[in-house]
Scaffold this motif. Structure first.
Motif, PDB file in Angstrom:
ATOM      1  N   LYS A  85       0.721  -1.133  -0.073  1.00 22.38           N
ATOM      2  CA  LYS A  85      -0.071   0.041  -0.137  1.00 22.38           C
ATOM      3  C   LYS A  85       0.907   1.354   0.065  1.00 22.38           C
ATOM      4  O   LYS A  85       0.257   2.318   0.387  1.00 22.38           O
ATOM      5  CB  LYS A  85      -1.068   0.085   1.113  1.00 22.38           C
TER       6      LYS A  85
ATOM      7  N   LEU B 231      -5.354   6.909  -6.311  1.00 21.09           N
ATOM      8  CA  LEU B 231      -6.547   7.266  -6.010  1.00 21.09           C
ATOM      9  C   LEU B 231      -7.381   8.049  -6.936  1.00 21.09           C
ATOM     10  O   LEU B 231      -6.932   8.892  -7.834  1.00 21.09           O
ATOM     11  CB  LEU B 231      -6.518   8.262  -4.703  1.00 21.09           C
TER      12      LEU B 231
ATOM     13  N   ALA C  20     -15.120   6.849   1.593  1.00 20.41           N
ATOM     14  CA  ALA C  20     -13.917   7.371   1.721  1.00 20.41           C
ATOM     15  C   ALA C  20     -13.515   6.691   3.179  1.00 20.41           C
ATOM     16  O   ALA C  20     -12.478   6.134   3.318  1.00 20.41           O
ATOM     17  CB  ALA C  20     -13.810   8.699   1.468  1.00 20.41           C
ATOM     18  N   VAL C  21     -14.457   6.952   4.215  1.00 15.98           N
ATOM     19  CA  VAL C  21     -14.100   6.765   5.637  1.00 15.98           C
ATOM     20  C   VAL C  21     -14.004   5.119   5.813  1.00 15.98           C
ATOM     21  O   VAL C  21     -13.008   4.639   6.537  1.00 15.98           O
ATOM     22  CB  VAL C  21     -15.045   7.221   6.456  1.00 15.98           C
TER      23      VAL C  21
ATOM     24  N   ARG D 281     -10.557   3.782   4.117  1.00  9.95           N
ATOM     25  CA  ARG D 281      -9.439   4.146   4.739  1.00  9.95           C
ATOM     26  C   ARG D 281      -9.305   3.309   6.094  1.00  9.95           C
ATOM     27  O   ARG D 281      -8.310   2.723   6.484  1.00  9.95           O
ATOM     28  CB  ARG D 281      -9.474   5.882   5.288  1.00  9.95           C
ATOM     29  N   GLU D 282     -10.496   3.069   6.644  1.00 12.02           N
ATOM     30  CA  GLU D 282     -10.365   2.044   7.601  1.00 12.02           C
ATOM     31  C   GLU D 282     -10.055   0.915   7.397  1.00 12.02           C
ATOM     32  O   GLU D 282      -9.543  -0.144   8.361  1.00 12.02           O
ATOM     33  CB  GLU D 282     -11.909   2.094   8.470  1.00 12.02           C
TER      34      GLU D 282
ATOM     35  N   LEU E 273      -7.975   0.065   4.782  1.00  9.86           N
ATOM     36  CA  LEU E 273      -6.476   0.307   4.489  1.00  9.86           C
ATOM     37  C   LEU E 273      -5.567   0.046   5.824  1.00  9.86           C
ATOM     38  O   LEU E 273      -4.564  -0.184   5.705  1.00  9.86           O
ATOM     39  CB  LEU E 273      -6.322   1.217   3.746  1.00  9.86           C
TER      40      LEU E 273
ATOM     41  N   ASP F  74      -4.277   2.544   9.514  1.00 13.79           N
ATOM     42  CA  ASP F  74      -3.705   3.668   9.516  1.00 13.79           C
ATOM     43  C   ASP F  74      -2.244   3.630   9.938  1.00 13.79           C
ATOM     44  O   ASP F  74      -1.647   4.640  10.067  1.00 13.79           O
ATOM     45  CB  ASP F  74      -4.203   4.282  11.130  1.00 13.79           C
TER      46      ASP F  74
ATOM     47  N   VAL G  32       0.601   3.032   4.488  1.00  9.77           N
ATOM     48  CA  VAL G  32      -0.325   3.385   3.479  1.00  9.77           C
ATOM     49  C   VAL G  32       0.193   4.780   2.850  1.00  9.77           C
ATOM     50  O   VAL G  32       0.092   5.640   3.725  1.00  9.77           O
ATOM     51  CB  VAL G  32      -1.663   3.616   4.124  1.00  9.77           C
TER      52      VAL G  32
ATOM     53  N   ARG H 201     -10.145  12.420   4.727  1.00  9.56           N
ATOM     54  CA  ARG H 201     -10.893  10.988   4.699  1.00  9.56           C
ATOM     55  C   ARG H 201     -10.011   9.922   4.183  1.00  9.56           C
ATOM     56  O   ARG H 201     -10.049   8.793   4.953  1.00  9.56           O
ATOM     57  CB  ARG H 201     -12.282  10.832   4.217  1.00  9.56           C
ATOM     58  N   THR H 202      -9.392  10.070   3.006  1.00  5.55           N
ATOM     59  CA  THR H 202      -8.210   9.002   2.599  1.00  5.55           C
ATOM     60  C   THR H 202      -6.868   9.282   2.922  1.00  5.55           C
ATOM     61  O   THR H 202      -6.213   8.109   3.174  1.00  5.55           O
ATOM     62  CB  THR H 202      -8.522   8.864   1.158  1.00  5.55           C
ATOM     63  N   GLY H 203      -6.759  10.429   3.383  1.00  2.67           N
ATOM     64  CA  GLY H 203      -5.242  10.691   3.456  1.00  2.67           C
ATOM     65  C   GLY H 203      -4.257  11.144   2.388  1.00  2.67           C
ATOM     66  O   GLY H 203      -2.997  10.979   2.645  1.00  2.67           O
TER      67      GLY H 203
END
Length: 488
Positions: A80, A85, A123-124, A127-128, A130, A132, A136, A166-168
């Motif tokens: 990752k 994106l 998106a949230v 991301r969860e 993937l 933290d 990533v 939300r995705t970083g």
């Protein structure tokens, strides 16, 4: 038709650092998907215009996933560190006659707000899934559609917030490509995009000849196109891409030259030259093709060669059959995503995502009523539902080899044979002797020399026939699935 369309969803690189056409979903080209082969035009050669292969497998080979795997499980063991994106906005002010992308006209009853709400929930959830961890990272980003600049300036700012918060994704630190149209490239929207880090803006012009735009069912005036290009050049966005189409009814070499020269006057860093396709359930698909099949093929080939040669004479380098980049164009910034090996995160109801073993998305449709229903369903999707893949196709090792070869070979720079051997432990000629032997016999492959720097590369004629060559690399299983797909 734009270079970042769903059809171009492939926002990454074929091989570091060579560019892949973007458009997706990057989902990212318009009106050019087809299911399989068509009859030969003459002799043993297939018809040159069969399918624009922007991603493999095509969405028409996807099917419902009865097990609905959790995204957290799908991404747990995936690399990752260089993700791509893509955010898909499925709205346009009009639908062009050639377009079979996943998009609808207009957005009544605050539909854009509800869509952005759903996009944020998705998106949230993604991301969860993937995680933290520091592993990533997003290497590039793209907003496609539809027309992302259908959104107003405040909504575009919110779209950027979703991507960043939300995705970083750090939009100011990675290449960010955005699609626009002449009517929606307004000063306030462009200001938001420039401030938020956009490095590339792609505008679908298609033709600078008003009569040709009307023939393609694209209502616009050249004066409005020129005004939009002026506004774009007044921003600090470093890369401008202009899309043009050849093969429009009534188009001649002289009128094609008018559009080419009009585009060149703006010194765009990139130009995409697309052949016109007429597909079922599109505006043009309800009528007859401009010419008989064989005559139309030959017309498009002549116009392609004219456009290619004209751009090469004016300081552009050919990146693929469609993409041309000005030799002195600035780099958009670091981008170490490789579409053959790195993952894609697609957000929005027309976007695709892919891991090494599964490509997934929402349902695919072209018919306007079906699209409206899918968009409505997307806006009602819960966070829990977004945490699972619902529609897609498994990609095994054999398909991964096809995908790597296909997505590399269709680039002018070709494929480094050593990279293929390192990844798969085999020689591409051993894996695909029939296909590569056929391409060589047709004069589509440059002579191959073994050695440390060996590359598989298409000849000029091979590039010209990319839309025939690409489908011949589809596996029998994918071809059968595409043929069984019922357009909707």
């Amino acid at each position: 038709m734009t270079a970042t369309a769903e059809a171009s969803e492939a926002t990454g690189h074929a091989e570091r650092p060579g560019r892949v056409e973007t458009d997706g979903d990057i989902d990212t080209a318009r009106g050019v998907e087809a299911a399989g082969h068509t009859r030969p035009a003459s002799g043993n050669l297939p018809r040159p215009y069969q399918s624009y292969v922007y991603a493999y497998p095509h969405k028409t080979a996807y099917r419902p996933l009865p097990e609905r795997p959790a995204l957290r499980d799908l991404w747990r063991a995936e690399p990752k560190g260089a993700l791509s994106l893509y955010l898909h906005i499925p709205f346009c002010e009009v639908r062009c006659g050639f377009c079979n992308l996943f998009t609808r006209i207009g957005a009544p009853d605050e539909l854009t707000s509800r869509y952005l709400d759903a996009l944020e929930r998705q998106a949230v959830a993604v991301r969860e899934a993937l995680g933290d961890g520091p592993d990533v990272r997003f290497a590039n980003a793209a907003f496609g559609g539809g027309t992302p600049t259908f959104l107003d300036a405040d909504e575009l700012a919110r779209l950027c917030d979703i991507a960043e918060l939300r995705t970083g994704a750090d939009l100011r630190a990675v290449p960010l490509s955005v699609e626009t149209s002449p009517a929606t490239a307004t000063a306030d929207r462009l200001a938001v995009l420039a401030e938020r880090g956009t490095t590339r803006l792609s505008i679908g012009v298609q033709s600078f000849v008003d009569a040709e735009a009307r023939a393609a069912v694209r209502p616009q005036r050249r004066a409005d196109v020129e005004a939009a290009l002026t506004r774009i050049r007044d921003t600090d966005i470093p890369v401008l891409n202009i899309d043009l189409i050849y093969g429009i009814g009534g188009q001649t070499p002289a009128s094609w030259r008018v559009s080419l020269d009009a585009a060149l006057a703006w010194r765009p860093e990139e130009l995409y030259l697309y052949p016109l396709y007429v597909r079922p359930l599109t505006g043009l698909g309800r009528g007859a093709a401009p010419l008989t099949d064989g005559a139309w093929d030959q017309q498009r080939l002549r116009l392609y060669r004219q456009g290619r040669d004209h751009l090469l004479e004016h300081g552009y380098e050919q990146v693929s059959m469609r993409m041309f980049r000005r030799a002195d164009a600035p780099a958009q910034g670091p981008d170490d995503h490789a579409c053959q090996t790195d993952g894609m995160i697609g957000l929005g109801c027309g976007a695709r995502s892919y891991t090494s073993s599964l490509h997934y998305s929402f349902e695919y449709a072209v018919d306007m009523r079906e699209i409206r229903a899918i968009i409505d369903g997307y806006t009602a999707t819960t966070s829990e539902e977004f945490a699972r893949a619902r529609h897609g196709r498994r990609v095994d090792g054999r398909e991964a080899r096809r995908r790597h070869l296909l997505q590399s070979l269709l680039q002018a720079g070709g494929m480094a044979v050593a990279d293929y051997r390192v990844r798969f432990g085999a020689d591409p000629f051993a894996d695909f002797p029939a296909e590569l032997g056929l391409f060589a016999a047709r004069g589509w492959l440059e002579p191959y020399a073994y050695g440390p720097g060996a590359r598989l590369r298409l000849t000029a004629e091979g590039l010209a026939h990319s839309d025939a060559l690409g489908p011949e690399l589809f596996s029998p299983e994918v071809r059968a699935a595409m043929a069984a797909y019922e357009p909707r």
